[in-house]
Design an enzyme around this catalytic site. Structure first.
Site, short mmCIF file in Angstrom:
data_model
loop_
_atom_site.label_atom_id
_atom_site.label_comp_id
_atom_site.label_asym_id
_atom_site.label_seq_id
_atom_site.Cartn_x
_atom_site.Cartn_y
_atom_site.Cartn_z
N GLU A 83 46.52 33.18 50.08
CA GLU A 83 47.45 33.77 49.13
C GLU A 83 47.77 35.20 49.56
OE1 GLU A 83 45.74 34.61 45.18
OE2 GLU A 83 44.12 33.30 45.81
N CYS A 120 43.42 30.47 44.67
CA CYS A 120 42.18 30.23 45.41
C CYS A 120 41.88 28.76 45.66
CB CYS A 120 40.99 30.83 44.66
SG CYS A 120 41.15 32.58 44.37
N HIS A 244 33.86 28.02 42.71
CA HIS A 244 34.68 29.16 43.12
C HIS A 244 34.04 30.42 42.52
CE1 HIS A 244 37.77 32.04 43.74
NE2 HIS A 244 38.08 32.13 42.45
P1 HMG Z 1 35.87 45.12 33.67
O1 HMG Z 1 36.58 45.51 32.43
O2 HMG Z 1 35.84 46.11 34.76
O3 HMG Z 1 34.36 44.77 33.42
O4 HMG Z 1 36.54 43.78 34.18
P2 HMG Z 1 33.60 44.44 32.04
O5 HMG Z 1 33.55 45.64 31.19
O6 HMG Z 1 34.13 43.15 31.46
O7 HMG Z 1 32.14 44.22 32.65
C1 HMG Z 1 31.87 43.15 33.50
C2 HMG Z 1 30.51 42.58 33.13
O8 HMG Z 1 29.52 43.57 33.40
C3 HMG Z 1 30.35 42.24 31.63
O9 HMG Z 1 29.52 41.09 31.56
C4 HMG Z 1 29.63 43.45 31.10
O10 HMG Z 1 28.87 43.19 29.92
C5 HMG Z 1 28.71 43.78 32.26
P3 HMG Z 1 29.85 39.92 30.50
O11 HMG Z 1 29.75 40.53 29.15
O12 HMG Z 1 31.26 39.46 30.81
O13 HMG Z 1 28.83 38.87 30.81
N1 HMG Z 1 28.25 45.19 32.30
C6 HMG Z 1 26.98 45.55 32.57
N2 HMG Z 1 25.88 44.84 32.83
C7 HMG Z 1 24.70 45.53 33.08
N3 HMG Z 1 24.63 46.89 33.07
C8 HMG Z 1 25.72 47.64 32.80
C9 HMG Z 1 26.97 46.97 32.53
N4 HMG Z 1 28.23 47.40 32.25
C10 HMG Z 1 29.00 46.29 32.11
N5 HMG Z 1 25.63 48.97 32.79
C11 HMG Z 1 37.01 41.71 35.22
C12 HMG Z 1 35.91 42.63 34.70
C13 HMG Z 1 36.40 40.41 35.71
C14 HMG Z 1 38.00 41.37 34.08
C15 HMG Z 1 37.76 42.46 36.37
O14 HMG Z 1 36.88 42.68 37.44
C16 HMG Z 1 38.97 41.71 36.90
O15 HMG Z 1 40.07 41.81 36.36
N6 HMG Z 1 38.80 40.95 38.03
C17 HMG Z 1 39.89 40.22 38.66
C18 HMG Z 1 40.15 38.91 37.98
C19 HMG Z 1 39.03 37.91 38.18
O16 HMG Z 1 38.26 37.98 39.11
N7 HMG Z 1 38.97 36.89 37.29
C20 HMG Z 1 38.00 35.82 37.41
C21 HMG Z 1 38.52 34.49 36.91
S1 HMG Z 1 40.09 34.10 37.62
C22 HMG Z 1 39.73 33.59 39.25
O17 HMG Z 1 38.60 33.33 39.57
C23 HMG Z 1 40.86 33.49 40.21
C24 HMG Z 1 40.94 34.56 41.26
O18 HMG Z 1 39.94 34.35 42.23
C25 HMG Z 1 42.33 34.58 41.91
C26 HMG Z 1 42.90 33.29 42.43
O19 HMG Z 1 42.63 32.17 42.00
O20 HMG Z 1 43.74 33.45 43.30
C27 HMG Z 1 40.72 35.94 40.70
#
Ligand code: HMG
Length: 445
Positions: A83, A120, A244
Site C-alpha cells: 500500500e 494490509c 495481523h
Molecule cells: P494513542 O491515542 O496514541 O494511544 O493511539 P492510547 O492513548 O490509546 O494508548 C495506547 C494504549 O497504551 C492504551 O491501551 C493505553 O491504555 C496504553 P488500551 O487501553 O487500548 O489497552 N497506555 C499505557 N500503558 C501502560 N503505561 C502507560 C500507558 N499510557 C497509555 N503509561 C492508536 C493509539 C492505536 C489509536 C494510534 O497508534 C493509531 O492511530 N495507530 C494507527 C492505526 C492503527 O494501527 N490501528 C490498528 C487497527 S487498524 C489496522 O490494523 C490496519 C492498519 O495496519 C492499516 C492497513 O490495514 O493498511 C493500521
C-alpha cells in the site's frame, strides 16, 4: 490432492531503527511504558535513504531465491502486495523483476506480474491468488513469488506515528511446500469502512480508535464465516494463531475476543463458570446495551483467569516477538507474525510438523480473513535459515534528529538529500530517477 502452500519465506528489514521508549517517548513527552506496555512496541524499522519498497522486496526475494537454489525459470508469477506504491500504472513487481534480472542469468519475461491492493490484507490475498493459480493447474510446475513490502509511515504528529515500520517479506508458493500447507477453507469479514485510507496521498488518513473497533468487528465476522466452512473452532484445534499485528496491543484485544468465541459451549466455558459465570447470551437481556455491558464485564473477568493467561502466553505471545522490534509492516505484518511463532517454536525445540496455525489477516477499509495452515516436515530447516535476529541487531539506531531527516527523505512532497546512515552491502539500492520519472536500481556487491 497435492499440498499447496508456502515453501520458503525470507524477511528483509529496513536498515534503520527508531527506539520508541528511549528516543521517541521523551520527545513526545510521553511515558515510555505507553509504548512498551500499552502498544507493546520497543522499536520501529525504517528505510535508509537508498531503500524503498522495491529494494526491500527485491532483497528479500534475492535471499530467498539464492537459498532455495531457484532460477527465474522456476517462477511463473511475481505478485507484489503493497500500500506504499508510487505509480498508478507500472506495478512494483516489474521493478523487482528488473532488479533480480541484474543478478540472475535468466529473465522473468514468461512470468505473470501484478500488484495487489487492499491495505494490509493484500499480502494474504496474493498468497490466495498463487494458491488458486496452482490449484487450477495453470502453473506448469512453476511456483509463485509473493512479496509483501511497505514503508508504513504516518504524517509527523499523527497518533499512528508510534506504530510506523518498514520491511518486506518474500514467500515462495509451490506444490509440496516445505513450510506450511494452506487450507482450502477461508472465512471473510468485509465491509465498506473508512477507518484508514490514503485517497491518492502518501500518508494515511486515520481514525485510530475506530480502526481498532473495525479490526475487531471484521475479525469476529471472519471467524464466524470460517466456521461455516470448516466447522466450529476449538482452542485445541490449533497450536498458534498469528494475527495481523499493527502493534502487539491490538492483537491482545483480538486474542481475548477470539478466545471468548472459541470456548463458547465447550468444557472450557463450563470449567470457568464457577469462577466468572457463563458467557452472556443476547436472549438473556432486555436491551442490547445490557447485553453489551454484561459482555464487557465477562471479558474483563476472562482476561484475568489462569486458563486465558496460559493460552495467551502459549498461543499468541510468541507471534509478537519480531513485531515488537519492527512496528507495522502493513502487508507483511501477519507474515512476520507467522515467522515469529515458528522461530519461537524452533528455539524451544518443539516438534510442530502436522500441527495447525489459525491465521488472522486484516486490512483497513476493511476486510479480515481467517484460514488454517498445516506445518510441514521441512519447517525447521526453513526457519533455521532466517537471519532476522542479525538484521535487527545490525540496524543503525537513529537519534531524534536522524529520524526527522529520514522521515523527510521518504516524504514524497519533500525534496531533501541526506547522507546514508549505513553502508549497503550485497543488496539492491535506489539509484536515482530515469527520464520518464521511473526509479532506477542497482546491485551493490
Ligand atoms: P494513542 O491515542 O496514541 O494511544 O493511539 P492510547 O492513548 O490509546 O494508548 C495506547 C494504549 O497504551 C492504551 O491501551 C493505553 O491504555 C496504553 P488500551 O487501553 O487500548 O489497552 N497506555 C499505557 N500503558 C501502560 N503505561 C502507560 C500507558 N499510557 C497509555 N503509561 C492508536 C493509539 C492505536 C489509536 C494510534 O497508534 C493509531 O492511530 N495507530 C494507527 C492505526 C492503527 O494501527 N490501528 C490498528 C487497527 S487498524 C489496522 O490494523 C490496519 C492498519 O495496519 C492499516 C492497513 O490495514 O493498511 C493500521
Amino acid at each position: 490432492m497435492t499440498a499447496v502452500g508456502i515453501d520458503a519465506i525470507e524477511i528483509w528489514t529496513g536498515n534503520l531503527k527508531l527506539d520508541l521508549p528511549g528516543t521517541f517517548a521523551p520527545e513526545k513527552g510521553e511515558d515510555p511504558e505507553k509504548y512498551t506496555k500499552g502498544l507493546g512496541l520497543n522499536a520501529s524499522s525504517f528505510p535508509d535513504s537508498y531503500e524503498d519498497i522495491v529494494t526491500m522486496g527485491a532483497n528479500a526475494a534475492h535471499r530467498l531465491m539464492d537459498r532455495k537454489g531457484l532460477e527465474p525459470n522456476d517462477i511463473g508469477r511475481i505478485d507484489v502486495a503493497t500500500e506504499s506504491a508510487f505509480d498508478n500504472s507500472k506495478p512494483v513487481s516489474t521493478y523487482v523483476a528488473g532488479c533480480l534480472e541484474q543478478v540472475y542469468d535468466g529473465d522473468f519475461h514468461h512470468a505473470n506480474k501484478g500488484e495487489r491492493k487492499f491495505a494490509c490484507i493484500a499480502g494474504t490475498q496474493s498468497l490466495d491468488d498463487a494458491y488458486n493459480w496452482i490449484r487450477a493447474g495453470r502453473n506448469r510446475g512453476r511456483g509463485a513469488l509473493v512479496i509483501a513490502t511497505d514503508t508504513a509511515l504516518y504524517a509527523r504528529g499523527d497518533a499512528g506515528e508510534a506504530t510506523q515500520g518498514a520491511g518486506a517479506v518474500a514467500m515462495y508458493i509451490a506444490e509440496d511446500p516445505d513450510l506450511v500447507e494452506l487450507s482450502a477453507e477461508q472465512g471473510y469479514g468485509s465491509a465498506d469502512e473508512t477507518d484508514f485510507l490514503k485517497p491518492n496521498q502518501q500518508f494515511p488518513s486515520v481514525d485510530g480508535k475506530r480502526s481498532v473497533q473495525v479490526y475487531l468487528a471484521r475479525m469476529r465476522e471472519a471467524l464466524e464465516d470460517y466456521e461455516t466452512a470448516a466447522g466450529d473452532v476449538h482452542p485445541d484445534d490449533f497450536a498458534f494463531a498469528p494475527f495481523h499485528t499493527p502493534f502487539p496491543g491490538m492483537v491482545r484485544k483480538a486474542a481475548l475476543l477470539a478466545y471468548r468465541h472459541v470456548i463458547r459451549d465447550t468444557t472450557i466455558e463450563d470449567e470457568l463458570a464457577d469462577e466468572i459465570g457463563r458467557q452472556p447470551r443476547p436472549e438473556g437481556f432486555d436491551t442490547d446495551d445490557d447485553y453489551r455491558d454484561a459482555l464487557r464485564e465477562y471479558m474483563d473477568a476472562l482476561k484475568d483467569t489462569e486458563q486465558y493467561r496460559e493460552w495467551y502466553a502459549e498461543t499468541i505471545d510468541p507471534t509478537l516477538s519480531i513485531s515488537r522490534e519492527v512496528g507495522n509492516w502493513y502487508t507483511g505484518s501477519v507474515h512476520v507474525a507467522r515467522a515469529s511463532v515458528l522461530k519461537a517454536a524452533l528455539e524451544e525445540g518443539r516438534d510442530l510438523a502436522g500441527e495447525t496455525l489459525l491465521v488472522g489477516s486484516y486490512g483497513s477499509g476493511a476486510q479480515a480473513e481467517i484460514h488454517a495452515e498445516t506445518v510441514r516436515d521441512g519447517w525447521e530447516d526453513e526457519i533455521e535459515a532466517l537471519n532476522v535476529d542479525d538484521q535487527l541487531a545490525d540496524r543503525y539506531d537513529m537519534s531524534w534528529e536522524d529520524y526527522e531527516e529520514v522521515h523527510d527523505v521518504h516524504n514524497h512532497e519533500m525534496d531533501v538529500d541526506v547522507e546514508e546512515f549505513t553502508a549497503p552491502e550485497s543488496e539492491f539500492v535506489f539509484d536515482g530517477w530515469g527520464r520518464m520519472g521511473e526509479r532506477k536500481y542497482r546491485y551493490v556487491e
